[in-house]
Design a protein around this motif. Structure first.
Motif, PDB file in Angstrom:
ATOM      1  N   VAL A   1       0.850  -1.194   0.000  1.00  0.00           N
ATOM      2  CA  VAL A   1       0.000   0.000   0.000  1.00  0.00           C
ATOM      3  C   VAL A   1       0.884   1.242   0.000  1.00  0.00           C
ATOM      4  O   VAL A   1       1.784   1.370   0.838  1.00  0.00           O
ATOM      5  N   ASP A   2       0.606   2.112  -0.923  1.00  0.00           N
ATOM      6  CA  ASP A   2       1.318   3.390  -0.990  1.00  0.00           C
ATOM      7  C   ASP A   2       0.951   4.189   0.266  1.00  0.00           C
ATOM      8  O   ASP A   2      -0.238   4.395   0.540  1.00  0.00           O
ATOM      9  N   PRO A   3       1.927   4.618   1.056  1.00  0.00           N
ATOM     10  CA  PRO A   3       1.620   5.371   2.274  1.00  0.00           C
ATOM     11  C   PRO A   3       0.735   6.592   2.025  1.00  0.00           C
ATOM     12  O   PRO A   3      -0.072   6.959   2.877  1.00  0.00           O
ATOM     13  N   ALA A   4       0.846   7.195   0.860  1.00  0.00           N
ATOM     14  CA  ALA A   4       0.010   8.353   0.543  1.00  0.00           C
ATOM     15  C   ALA A   4      -1.449   7.956   0.336  1.00  0.00           C
ATOM     16  O   ALA A   4      -2.354   8.794   0.500  1.00  0.00           O
ATOM     17  N   ALA A   5      -1.714   6.689   0.011  1.00  0.00           N
ATOM     18  CA  ALA A   5      -3.081   6.215  -0.220  1.00  0.00           C
ATOM     19  C   ALA A   5      -3.761   5.765   1.071  1.00  0.00           C
ATOM     20  O   ALA A   5      -4.976   5.583   1.099  1.00  0.00           O
ATOM     21  N   MET A   6      -2.985   5.580   2.119  1.00  0.00           N
ATOM     22  CA  MET A   6      -3.534   5.055   3.372  1.00  0.00           C
ATOM     23  C   MET A   6      -4.670   5.923   3.945  1.00  0.00           C
ATOM     24  O   MET A   6      -5.731   5.390   4.272  1.00  0.00           O
ATOM     25  N   PRO A   7      -4.514   7.235   4.088  1.00  0.00           N
ATOM     26  CA  PRO A   7      -5.600   8.030   4.682  1.00  0.00           C
ATOM     27  C   PRO A   7      -6.907   7.959   3.897  1.00  0.00           C
ATOM     28  O   PRO A   7      -7.986   7.863   4.502  1.00  0.00           O
ATOM     29  N   ALA A   8      -6.842   7.966   2.587  1.00  0.00           N
ATOM     30  CA  ALA A   8      -8.072   7.905   1.784  1.00  0.00           C
ATOM     31  C   ALA A   8      -8.764   6.555   1.955  1.00  0.00           C
ATOM     32  O   ALA A   8      -9.989   6.484   2.078  1.00  0.00           O
ATOM     33  N   GLY A   9      -7.984   5.474   1.984  1.00  0.00           N
ATOM     34  CA  GLY A   9      -8.565   4.151   2.185  1.00  0.00           C
ATOM     35  C   GLY A   9      -9.208   4.031   3.552  1.00  0.00           C
ATOM     36  O   GLY A   9     -10.296   3.475   3.691  1.00  0.00           O
ATOM     37  N   ILE A  10      -8.547   4.559   4.562  1.00  0.00           N
ATOM     38  CA  ILE A  10      -9.105   4.531   5.920  1.00  0.00           C
ATOM     39  C   ILE A  10     -10.383   5.347   5.985  1.00  0.00           C
ATOM     40  O   ILE A  10     -11.372   4.916   6.592  1.00  0.00           O
ATOM     41  N   ASP A  11     -10.413   6.503   5.357  1.00  0.00           N
ATOM     42  CA  ASP A  11     -11.629   7.323   5.344  1.00  0.00           C
ATOM     43  C   ASP A  11     -12.792   6.572   4.709  1.00  0.00           C
ATOM     44  O   ASP A  11     -13.917   6.595   5.223  1.00  0.00           O
ATOM     45  N   ARG A  12     -12.542   5.887   3.593  1.00  0.00           N
ATOM     46  CA  ARG A  12     -13.602   5.119   2.930  1.00  0.00           C
ATOM     47  C   ARG A  12     -14.081   3.984   3.837  1.00  0.00           C
ATOM     48  O   ARG A  12     -15.277   3.691   3.907  1.00  0.00           O
ATOM     49  N   MET A  13     -13.136   3.354   4.541  1.00  0.00           N
ATOM     50  CA  MET A  13     -13.521   2.280   5.458  1.00  0.00           C
ATOM     51  C   MET A  13     -14.396   2.797   6.590  1.00  0.00           C
ATOM     52  O   MET A  13     -15.371   2.147   6.977  1.00  0.00           O
ATOM     53  N   LEU A  14     -14.053   3.948   7.126  1.00  0.00           N
ATOM     54  CA  LEU A  14     -14.847   4.530   8.217  1.00  0.00           C
ATOM     55  C   LEU A  14     -16.259   4.865   7.757  1.00  0.00           C
ATOM     56  O   LEU A  14     -17.232   4.648   8.495  1.00  0.00           O
ATOM     57  N   VAL A  15     -16.383   5.381   6.538  1.00  0.00           N
ATOM     58  CA  VAL A  15     -17.713   5.664   5.991  1.00  0.00           C
ATOM     59  C   VAL A  15     -18.499   4.369   5.850  1.00  0.00           C
ATOM     60  O   VAL A  15     -19.655   4.277   6.280  1.00  0.00           O
ATOM     61  N   ASP A  16     -17.872   3.352   5.259  1.00  0.00           N
ATOM     62  CA  ASP A  16     -18.555   2.072   5.081  1.00  0.00           C
ATOM     63  C   ASP A  16     -18.906   1.426   6.419  1.00  0.00           C
ATOM     64  O   ASP A  16     -19.972   0.817   6.559  1.00  0.00           O
ATOM     65  N   LEU A  17     -18.048   1.561   7.415  1.00  0.00           N
ATOM     66  CA  LEU A  17     -18.351   1.034   8.743  1.00  0.00           C
ATOM     67  C   LEU A  17     -19.625   1.683   9.283  1.00  0.00           C
ATOM     68  O   LEU A  17     -20.485   1.009   9.845  1.00  0.00           O
ATOM     69  N   GLY A  18     -19.760   2.981   9.090  1.00  0.00           N
ATOM     70  CA  GLY A  18     -20.949   3.675   9.557  1.00  0.00           C
ATOM     71  C   GLY A  18     -22.220   3.279   8.829  1.00  0.00           C
ATOM     72  O   GLY A  18     -23.317   3.361   9.389  1.00  0.00           O
ATOM     73  N   LEU A  19     -22.079   2.830   7.593  1.00  0.00           N
ATOM     74  CA  LEU A  19     -23.242   2.461   6.789  1.00  0.00           C
ATOM     75  C   LEU A  19     -23.582   0.974   6.858  1.00  0.00           C
ATOM     76  O   LEU A  19     -24.730   0.589   6.616  1.00  0.00           O
ATOM     77  N   GLU A  20     -22.608   0.153   7.194  1.00  0.00           N
ATOM     78  CA  GLU A  20     -22.791  -1.300   7.166  1.00  0.00           C
ATOM     79  C   GLU A  20     -23.734  -1.764   8.269  1.00  0.00           C
ATOM     80  O   GLU A  20     -23.612  -1.350   9.420  1.00  0.00           O
ATOM     81  N   ARG A  21     -24.673  -2.629   7.920  1.00  0.00           N
ATOM     82  CA  ARG A  21     -25.640  -3.156   8.895  1.00  0.00           C
ATOM     83  C   ARG A  21     -25.381  -4.616   9.249  1.00  0.00           C
ATOM     84  O   ARG A  21     -25.849  -5.102  10.270  1.00  0.00           O
ATOM     85  N   ASP A  22     -24.643  -5.321   8.399  1.00  0.00           N
ATOM     86  CA  ASP A  22     -24.323  -6.715   8.663  1.00  0.00           C
ATOM     87  C   ASP A  22     -23.265  -6.777   9.768  1.00  0.00           C
ATOM     88  O   ASP A  22     -22.190  -6.188   9.643  1.00  0.00           O
ATOM     89  N   ARG A  23     -23.561  -7.503  10.848  1.00  0.00           N
ATOM     90  CA  ARG A  23     -22.670  -7.538  12.009  1.00  0.00           C
ATOM     91  C   ARG A  23     -21.298  -8.097  11.669  1.00  0.00           C
ATOM     92  O   ARG A  23     -20.275  -7.580  12.123  1.00  0.00           O
ATOM     93  N   GLY A  24     -21.255  -9.146  10.874  1.00  0.00           N
ATOM     94  CA  GLY A  24     -19.980  -9.755  10.510  1.00  0.00           C
ATOM     95  C   GLY A  24     -19.124  -8.824   9.670  1.00  0.00           C
ATOM     96  O   GLY A  24     -17.911  -8.712   9.877  1.00  0.00           O
ATOM     97  N   ARG A  25     -19.742  -8.155   8.736  1.00  0.00           N
ATOM     98  CA  ARG A  25     -18.994  -7.214   7.897  1.00  0.00           C
ATOM     99  C   ARG A  25     -18.521  -6.018   8.704  1.00  0.00           C
ATOM    100  O   ARG A  25     -17.417  -5.537   8.515  1.00  0.00           O
ATOM    101  N   ARG A  26     -19.371  -5.538   9.609  1.00  0.00           N
ATOM    102  CA  ARG A  26     -18.956  -4.426  10.483  1.00  0.00           C
ATOM    103  C   ARG A  26     -17.745  -4.843  11.310  1.00  0.00           C
ATOM    104  O   ARG A  26     -16.803  -4.072  11.477  1.00  0.00           O
ATOM    105  N   PHE A  27     -17.792  -6.059  11.832  1.00  0.00           N
ATOM    106  CA  PHE A  27     -16.688  -6.535  12.657  1.00  0.00           C
ATOM    107  C   PHE A  27     -15.408  -6.638  11.835  1.00  0.00           C
ATOM    108  O   PHE A  27     -14.330  -6.250  12.297  1.00  0.00           O
ATOM    109  N   ALA A  28     -15.511  -7.143  10.617  1.00  0.00           N
ATOM    110  CA  ALA A  28     -14.332  -7.254   9.747  1.00  0.00           C
ATOM    111  C   ALA A  28     -13.746  -5.876   9.445  1.00  0.00           C
ATOM    112  O   ALA A  28     -12.524  -5.679   9.516  1.00  0.00           O
ATOM    113  N   LEU A  29     -14.600  -4.919   9.129  1.00  0.00           N
ATOM    114  CA  LEU A  29     -14.122  -3.556   8.866  1.00  0.00           C
ATOM    115  C   LEU A  29     -13.465  -2.963  10.107  1.00  0.00           C
ATOM    116  O   LEU A  29     -12.391  -2.376  10.037  1.00  0.00           O
TER     117      LEU A  29
END
Length: 86
Positions: A19-47
């Motif tokens: 992973v390009d270190p410069a890409a890390m913050p954007a990927g983390i931001d997308r993960m945080l958004v998806d974590l907030g939207l995800e309703r499946d417990r298993g997927r939330r836990f994985a994220l």
């Protein structure tokens, strides 16, 4: 969800070492958004787990409404701590 699939989705590679270190913050931001939207417990836990491993996870009481999920996350944190050399 497989860890490699999450890494591919958010960082464009299944290998965290590539992973390009410069890409890390954007990927983390997308993960945080998806974590907030995800309703499946298993997927939330994985994220949340990947976010935890990247030192970017929200607090347990924010991430998990269910006490069982919070306890599972605490257990996972303990296992990671036990496996991590000092």
């Amino acid at each position: 969800m497989e860890m490699q699939d999450l890494l591919q989705r958010y960082f464009g590679t299944p290998d965290l070492a590539n992973v390009d270190p410069a890409a890390m913050p954007a990927g983390i931001d997308r993960m945080l958004v998806d974590l907030g939207l995800e309703r499946d417990r298993g997927r939330r836990f994985a994220l949340w787990t990947l976010l935890y491993m990247l030192d970017a996870a929200p607090d347990l009481d924010v991430a998990f409404k269910d006490a069982t999920d919070r306890e599972a996350a605490r257990n996972m944190m303990d296992m990671i701590a036990a496996a991590t050399p000092d």
